[in-house]
Write an enzyme that holds these catalytic residues in place. Sequence first.
Site, mmCIF file in Angstrom:
data_model
loop_
_atom_site.group_PDB
_atom_site.id
_atom_site.type_symbol
_atom_site.label_atom_id
_atom_site.label_comp_id
_atom_site.label_asym_id
_atom_site.label_seq_id
_atom_site.Cartn_x
_atom_site.Cartn_y
_atom_site.Cartn_z
ATOM 1 C CB CYS A 296 -0.937 -0.058 1.229
ATOM 2 S SG CYS A 296 -2.157 1.282 1.288
ATOM 3 C CB CYS B 235 -3.177 -0.774 4.455
ATOM 4 S SG CYS B 235 -3.001 0.546 3.255
#
Length: 374
Positions: A100, A197
């Site tokens: 991410c 995330c």
Amino acid sequence: MTPDPIIIGLSGGVDSSVAALRLRQSGRDVAALFMKNWEEDDVSGTCSAEADAADAQAVADHLGMVLHTRNFAAEYWDGVFEQFLAEHRAGRTPNPDVLCNREIKFKTFLDHAHDLGAARIATGHYARVGRAADGQWLLLRAADQNKDQTYFLYTLGQAQLAVTEFPIGDLPKPQVRELATGAGLATARKKDSTGICFIGERDFAGFLARYLPPCSGEIRSVRGTKLGEHPGVHFFTLGQRQGLGIGGRADGNGEPWFVVGKDPASNTVWVDQGDSPLLYSDRLEACQLSWVAGAVPAAAFECTAKTRYRQPDQACTVTMLGGGRCSVRFAQPQRAVTPGQSVVFYQGERCLGGGVIEATNAAYGGLKDRLGEH
Ligand SMILES: Nc1ncnc2c1ncn2[C@@H]1O[C@H](COP(=O)(O)OP(=O)(O)OP(=O)(O)O)[C@@H](O)[C@H]1O
């Protein structure tokens, strides 16, 4: 002097709120960006992204900043989630936070900040950016060692670090909360985010089952006995103790069972009892290497490494293997080194870079060698 415009990634959490506060207090030309990168509501029916967006807006209003809101769900799906699923399918345990940061926060977000006219970005990560005498940008551990997030940031290179700021990287977490309270920020008491995330906290197995169909197989003791069945090797990770459903086996020695190997080819989860030596490895090989300085430090070098977040640093020797791979030999055997997770290298305060763990001498391949076939 008017400093360069900067855009802070505002998540609706306390860390990025205080990062924004510090930028504002230093008189910077700062705007904020909230990203919504996952389309679904969570299972409870409440949409935490909406609550986070409202908190980000409240903080932006309070600090007198423009808040941009963007949806990068397509980029997140293609750049992070597809790879996350592919790794699980292959029997590895990926780290979505590393992906991410590489694909979204320091690529999509960074590019978009440039489109919005900002040369620089900031986030509420616990890490620091430094500069060597020769001008090289350095990724340094946070002042609060307990919160340090460089483990997730090792894919940042010179181009990203040159334009990135971590305004709270020099602060201990308790002081971040105090600053938020003192400034009357709406997020001052908000609990720290957990979970994947941008996806958030989930019943992990249930969430994964929505994307990876069940594929039941056997749970076997390393001594060969079939102990039970599992719904798919991707639901398990090395060193895992909970959720095996074989706790009270009469043929065991009473100690807890741990996953010591996963074999996607035969669809078998291997388990052993207690602190099994089969969980320990003193060597690993890593791929997808990324170096903060932009180049391999040396053909072979000594440093410390972490194979998981929050692990104390471990002394090791790294040797380049060619083909973008390296081998790592640890001074002490390491427990549950897990393929798919990252190994991250440090020299003192400096994060040198890292890579994705591909194999260890304790994973199933090593297990087979040590035990012979059953
Ligand atoms: N939805 C989002 N929109 C914009 N930026 C984000 C978002 N989520 C995270 N970030 C940025 O990435 C940083 C690190 O994210 P992480 O998920 O580790 O949050 P955190 O340490 O709990 O921080 P925070 O308290 O700010 O949520 C955040 O501080 C923020 O700058």
